[in-house]
Scaffold this motif. Structure first.
Motif, mmCIF file in Angstrom:
data_model
loop_
_atom_site.group_PDB
_atom_site.id
_atom_site.type_symbol
_atom_site.label_atom_id
_atom_site.label_comp_id
_atom_site.label_asym_id
_atom_site.label_seq_id
_atom_site.Cartn_x
_atom_site.Cartn_y
_atom_site.Cartn_z
ATOM 1 N N LEU A 262 -20.045 33.154 47.077
ATOM 2 C CA LEU A 262 -19.406 32.161 47.928
ATOM 3 C C LEU A 262 -18.255 31.473 47.204
ATOM 4 N N TRP A 263 -18.426 31.178 45.934
ATOM 5 C CA TRP A 263 -17.360 30.532 45.165
ATOM 6 C C TRP A 263 -16.129 31.422 45.088
ATOM 7 N N LEU A 264 -16.333 32.704 44.809
ATOM 8 C CA LEU A 264 -15.194 33.612 44.671
ATOM 9 C C LEU A 264 -14.538 33.900 46.020
ATOM 10 N N LEU A 265 -15.343 34.089 47.061
ATOM 11 C CA LEU A 265 -14.795 34.455 48.362
ATOM 12 C C LEU A 265 -14.106 33.286 49.055
ATOM 13 N N ILE A 266 -14.658 32.087 48.926
ATOM 14 C CA ILE A 266 -14.117 30.933 49.655
ATOM 15 C C ILE A 266 -13.213 30.088 48.757
ATOM 16 N N PHE A 267 -13.791 29.505 47.735
ATOM 17 C CA PHE A 267 -13.028 28.612 46.859
ATOM 18 C C PHE A 267 -11.895 29.367 46.170
ATOM 19 N N GLY A 268 -12.216 30.536 45.630
ATOM 20 C CA GLY A 268 -11.201 31.304 44.914
ATOM 21 C C GLY A 268 -10.060 31.757 45.799
ATOM 22 N N GLN A 269 -10.386 32.243 47.004
ATOM 23 C CA GLN A 269 -9.349 32.717 47.920
ATOM 24 C C GLN A 269 -8.446 31.573 48.381
ATOM 25 N N VAL A 270 -9.037 30.418 48.676
ATOM 26 C CA VAL A 270 -8.252 29.280 49.159
ATOM 27 C C VAL A 270 -7.304 28.781 48.079
ATOM 28 N N PHE A 271 -7.815 28.557 46.885
ATOM 29 C CA PHE A 271 -6.974 27.995 45.825
ATOM 30 C C PHE A 271 -5.970 29.009 45.289
ATOM 31 N N VAL B 198 -31.606 38.474 29.843
ATOM 32 C CA VAL B 198 -31.760 39.752 30.543
ATOM 33 C C VAL B 198 -31.644 39.554 32.054
ATOM 34 N N ARG B 199 -32.238 38.490 32.546
ATOM 35 C CA ARG B 199 -32.159 38.178 33.976
ATOM 36 C C ARG B 199 -30.703 37.952 34.404
ATOM 37 N N CYS B 200 -29.930 37.299 33.548
ATOM 38 C CA CYS B 200 -28.543 36.980 33.885
ATOM 39 C C CYS B 200 -27.622 38.195 33.831
ATOM 40 N N LEU B 201 -28.067 39.280 33.220
ATOM 41 C CA LEU B 201 -27.230 40.482 33.181
ATOM 42 C C LEU B 201 -26.971 41.024 34.580
ATOM 43 N N SER B 202 -27.901 40.771 35.494
ATOM 44 C CA SER B 202 -27.678 41.212 36.876
ATOM 45 C C SER B 202 -26.484 40.485 37.497
ATOM 46 N N GLN B 203 -26.258 39.231 37.080
ATOM 47 C CA GLN B 203 -25.114 38.491 37.591
ATOM 48 C C GLN B 203 -23.802 39.129 37.149
ATOM 49 N N VAL B 204 -23.812 39.710 35.952
ATOM 50 C CA VAL B 204 -22.621 40.416 35.466
ATOM 51 C C VAL B 204 -22.289 41.573 36.404
ATOM 52 N N VAL B 205 -23.301 42.328 36.809
ATOM 53 C CA VAL B 205 -23.092 43.475 37.702
ATOM 54 C C VAL B 205 -22.545 43.011 39.047
ATOM 55 N N PHE B 206 -23.146 41.974 39.624
ATOM 56 C CA PHE B 206 -22.704 41.470 40.927
ATOM 57 C C PHE B 206 -21.260 40.979 40.867
ATOM 58 N N ILE B 207 -20.947 40.172 39.870
ATOM 59 C CA ILE B 207 -19.626 39.556 39.806
ATOM 60 C C ILE B 207 -18.561 40.587 39.441
ATOM 61 N N TYR B 208 -18.879 41.534 38.576
ATOM 62 C CA TYR B 208 -17.926 42.599 38.259
ATOM 63 C C TYR B 208 -17.608 43.409 39.515
ATOM 64 N N GLY B 209 -18.649 43.746 40.272
ATOM 65 C CA GLY B 209 -18.436 44.520 41.490
ATOM 66 C C GLY B 209 -17.580 43.768 42.503
ATOM 67 N N LEU B 210 -17.883 42.482 42.716
ATOM 68 C CA LEU B 210 -17.122 41.691 43.669
ATOM 69 C C LEU B 210 -15.688 41.480 43.185
ATOM 70 N N ALA B 211 -15.519 41.249 41.892
ATOM 71 C CA ALA B 211 -14.182 41.027 41.342
ATOM 72 C C ALA B 211 -13.301 42.268 41.515
ATOM 73 N N LEU B 212 -13.874 43.439 41.334
ATOM 74 C CA LEU B 212 -13.111 44.675 41.536
ATOM 75 C C LEU B 212 -12.689 44.819 42.993
ATOM 76 N N LEU B 213 -13.572 44.446 43.922
ATOM 77 C CA LEU B 213 -13.232 44.514 45.345
ATOM 78 C C LEU B 213 -12.123 43.526 45.703
ATOM 79 N N LEU B 214 -12.081 42.387 45.012
ATOM 80 C CA LEU B 214 -11.068 41.366 45.291
ATOM 81 C C LEU B 214 -9.759 41.620 44.552
ATOM 82 N N GLY B 215 -9.728 42.660 43.744
ATOM 83 C CA GLY B 215 -8.486 42.999 43.044
ATOM 84 C C GLY B 215 -8.291 42.307 41.718
ATOM 85 N N VAL B 216 -9.345 41.735 41.146
ATOM 86 C CA VAL B 216 -9.237 41.097 39.835
ATOM 87 C C VAL B 216 -9.062 42.174 38.767
ATOM 88 N N LYS B 217 -8.115 41.935 37.867
ATOM 89 C CA LYS B 217 -7.825 42.912 36.815
ATOM 90 C C LYS B 217 -8.806 42.719 35.656
#
Length: 284
Positions: free
Chosen positions: A62-71, A141-160
């Motif tokens: 939600l932060w990346l899709l809404i806050f990030g896109q707006v700003f 170890v639990r937080c490593l899943s967040q890396v996968v989610f955010i990397y995937g979403l960032a690639l879809l949003l065009g983050v280099k």
């Protein structure tokens, strides 16, 4: 003094050194082994409730899709040659790690105390520091899943992103260190408070100031002087700085990866020692 007696005294001074060294090595081996055992027990819980990982990924999305896109469109926050969405991605990953660590460590500890699990661990010869460190490793170890989610979403949003294997390994290391710091910080709070409700309230009270008093969503140069001082004491600032310099293709680090890692590691060691001292208070 006879030469024979001198030899006896000298041998008495020399012999204890290997024994002392062996004791230190044995203590370190026991600490590492017991910490990994505790971490394994914690990680096994994910097999019973893997949906928790998906739920935890909703907030950064939600932060990346809404806050990030707006700003990104308003261009209200100057980030130099780095697009704002790229600048923010590293901060949102650090924020996700912070939230997972804060609400996993202390809450789990209080829940285990209510079930009597903590009392069984305290009755065992397991070092108290290993109990805290094991939970910190499992949280990482639990937080490593967040890396996968955010990397995937960032690639879809065009983050280099910097997808070099060494850069990804550095990101994983920083995530583990950051998760460990904030998980043990949460455990310390869990040792001091006695109810889940109070732990939830304190967790919510701490996460937002830690987040906004860092360079996660805006540069430190925009902060007033008093907030700059607080941000320099905030471990999240150094986690974000290291992530921004490693995970982004054009990212830069203000302090350098080595210094950021050192500060996080020293913080982790200090908090672990404090938590080991306070751990027996949970059973009181």
């Amino acid at each position: 003094m006879k030469p024979q007696e001198t030899d006896v005294l000298l041998s008495g001074w020399v012999e204890p050194l290997p024994i002392r060294r062996a004791n230190v090595i044995s203590a370190i081996h026991e600490l590492v082994t017991k910490s990994l055992v505790i971490a394994e027990l914690e990680v096994r819980k994910l097999r019973h409730d893997p949906t928790d990982l998906i739920i935890r990924a909703v907030q950064p999305v939600l932060w990346l899709l809404i806050f990030g896109q707006v700003f990104s469109r308003t261009k209200a926050i100057p980030t130099g040659n780095l697009p704002y969405l790229d600048f923010m991605t590293a901060g949102i990953l650090a924020q996700s790690v912070l939230f997972v660590a804060i609400f996993t460590g202390g809450m789990t500890l209080i829940w285990e105390r209510d079930l009597g699990i903590v009392h069984k661990f305290l009755a065992s010869p397991t070092p108290r520091v290993a109990m805290a460190l094991g939970k910190a490793i499992a949280c990482g170890v639990r937080c490593l899943s967040q890396v996968v989610f955010i990397y995937g979403l960032a690639l879809l949003l065009g983050v280099k992103l910097n997808l070099h294997p060494l850069a990804i390994l550095k990101v994983l290391l920083i995530v583990m260190l950051g998760a460990g710091c904030f998980c043990i910080f949460s455990l310390i709070i869990g040792c001091l408070v006695k109810s889940r409700e109070r732990m939830t309230g304190i967790g919510q009270l701490l996460t937002m100031p830690l987040f906004f008093a860092s360079n996660a969503i805006y540069p430190i140069s925009l902060m007033p002087n008093w907030l700059k001082f607080i941000s320099r004491l905030n471990p999240l600032t150094y986690e974000v700085d290291a992530l921004r310099g490693t995970m982004l293709l054009n990212g830069t680090s203000l302090h350098g990866f080595g210094l950021d890692c050192t500060i996080l590691l020293v913080t982790l060691i200090g908090l672990t020692i404090i938590c080991g001292k306070l751990y027996p208070r949970v059973a009181m």
